[in-house]
Design an enzyme around this catalytic site. Sequence first.
Site, mmCIF file in Angstrom:
data_model
loop_
_atom_site.group_PDB
_atom_site.id
_atom_site.type_symbol
_atom_site.label_atom_id
_atom_site.label_comp_id
_atom_site.label_asym_id
_atom_site.label_seq_id
_atom_site.Cartn_x
_atom_site.Cartn_y
_atom_site.Cartn_z
ATOM 1 N N LYS A 252 0.870 -1.135 0.308
ATOM 2 C CA LYS A 252 -0.081 0.210 -0.019
ATOM 3 C C LYS A 252 0.945 1.196 -0.124
ATOM 4 O O LYS A 252 1.876 1.470 0.956
ATOM 5 C CB LYS A 252 -0.905 0.117 1.246
ATOM 6 C CG LYS A 252 -1.704 -1.432 1.253
ATOM 7 C CD LYS A 252 -2.409 -1.465 2.680
ATOM 8 C CE LYS A 252 -1.438 -1.805 3.832
ATOM 9 N NZ LYS A 252 -2.104 -2.194 5.068
ATOM 10 N N THR B 10 -7.851 8.765 8.904
ATOM 11 C CA THR B 10 -7.654 7.452 8.320
ATOM 12 C C THR B 10 -7.496 6.311 9.197
ATOM 13 O O THR B 10 -6.428 5.423 9.015
ATOM 14 C CB THR B 10 -6.252 7.731 7.696
ATOM 15 O OG1 THR B 10 -5.462 8.212 8.345
ATOM 16 C CG2 THR B 10 -6.772 8.759 6.492
ATOM 17 N N GLY C 120 -7.415 3.006 10.980
ATOM 18 C CA GLY C 120 -8.191 1.836 10.571
ATOM 19 C C GLY C 120 -8.247 1.465 9.281
ATOM 20 O O GLY C 120 -8.676 0.591 8.741
ATOM 21 N N THR C 121 -7.707 2.377 8.444
ATOM 22 C CA THR C 121 -7.630 1.977 7.053
ATOM 23 C C THR C 121 -6.854 0.808 6.467
ATOM 24 O O THR C 121 -7.655 -0.142 5.746
ATOM 25 C CB THR C 121 -6.854 3.054 6.018
ATOM 26 O OG1 THR C 121 -5.725 3.440 6.422
ATOM 27 C CG2 THR C 121 -7.937 4.458 5.978
ATOM 28 N N GLY C 122 -5.882 0.360 7.097
ATOM 29 C CA GLY C 122 -5.223 -0.968 6.734
ATOM 30 C C GLY C 122 -6.150 -2.006 7.284
ATOM 31 O O GLY C 122 -6.254 -3.062 6.438
ATOM 32 N N CYS C 123 -6.560 -2.120 8.367
ATOM 33 C CA CYS C 123 -7.249 -3.060 8.966
ATOM 34 C C CYS C 123 -8.523 -3.204 7.988
ATOM 35 O O CYS C 123 -8.777 -4.646 7.549
ATOM 36 C CB CYS C 123 -7.924 -3.002 10.069
ATOM 37 S SG CYS C 123 -6.586 -2.524 11.423
HETATM 38 O O1 PXL Z 1 -4.093 -0.228 12.184
HETATM 39 C C1 PXL Z 1 -3.342 -1.133 12.633
HETATM 40 C C2 PXL Z 1 -3.966 -1.741 14.104
HETATM 41 C C3 PXL Z 1 -4.243 -2.989 14.232
HETATM 42 N N1 PXL Z 1 -4.765 -3.548 15.426
HETATM 43 C C4 PXL Z 1 -5.127 -3.046 16.161
HETATM 44 C C5 PXL Z 1 -5.085 -1.266 16.064
HETATM 45 C C6 PXL Z 1 -4.557 -0.777 14.887
HETATM 46 C C7 PXL Z 1 -3.998 0.463 15.190
HETATM 47 O O2 PXL Z 1 -4.455 1.191 16.117
HETATM 48 O O3 PXL Z 1 -5.381 -0.945 17.391
HETATM 49 C C8 PXL Z 1 -5.838 -3.498 17.457
#
Ligand code: PXL
Length: 269
Positions: free
Chosen positions: A175, A207, A209-212
């Site tokens: 990404k 932004t 949590g965008t990756g999750c």
């Molecule tokens: O975005 C990565 C991520 C993954 N998992 C948890 C998170 C975060 C970012 O804050 O808190 C539990």
Amino acid sequence: MKPKSKILIIAGSDSSGGAGIQADIKTVTSLGSYAMTAITAVTSQNTSGVFSVVPIKPKEIKKQILVTCKDIRPDALKIGMLHSSKVIDEVMAAVKNCKIKKIIIDPVMVAKGGHPLINNNAILKLKKIIKISSLVTPNIPEAEILSGMKINNTKDMIMAANKLLKLGAENILIKGGHMKGKKVNDVFLNKSEYKIFMNKKIRSKNTHGTGCSLSSAIATYFACGKKIKKSCELGIKYVNEAINNNVNYGKGHGPINHLVSFNLKRGFN
Ligand code: PXL
């Protein structure tokens, strides 16, 4: 409506609801599928930062996966935060036991504000779990660590993706959001093809949590039978729309709006 597929998410909890398991469940649900979870850690956080991380015992994480899969078979797995080497070992053992083929791994290392979510010794182990993945979705800093090379441009992203392919993953999506510039280039690559998804960079502080959310969206489309490259394209589109429609919650890096694809009339007419 009937859920289109079933996804098991193995990841950490974010109390503020923007990232982690909460983002994953919202993504899977708003895309019309059924979400199950194995929680790896509980974080206390808000849009300004991470205040603490409490790991769940590795054996308990394994049990959540085994017990859940035995009863309701997932069509795909999404794996997020795995904070220690021992956790990665147990997750790998459990996942092998369940024999699920579609596995998307987001190699989470650091939270948006810079707080580490994984031990240093676990980073080496991440290279091992990548071997069992259908797709791995690092951002630029994660891809640099996993590939051992500096990434300064799209050409470097392709080179790093090739190195990650050699670690044993079937498909790679690096990404490009961390790169400077007006555009975001996300690089998809496997043994036989590559594709650069080019999008306008959306300037937003919201932004978190965008990756999750992206890896969960891809897992959902993939579980529903879309090809992996198409799943990446659709997942990117979903997250971009969710950023564009954010509602600016909190004082720091706020969440995206997962409900963009949710038909609010669903179930009420
Ligand atoms: O975005 C990565 C991520 C993954 N998992 C948890 C998170 C975060 C970012 O804050 O808190 C539990």
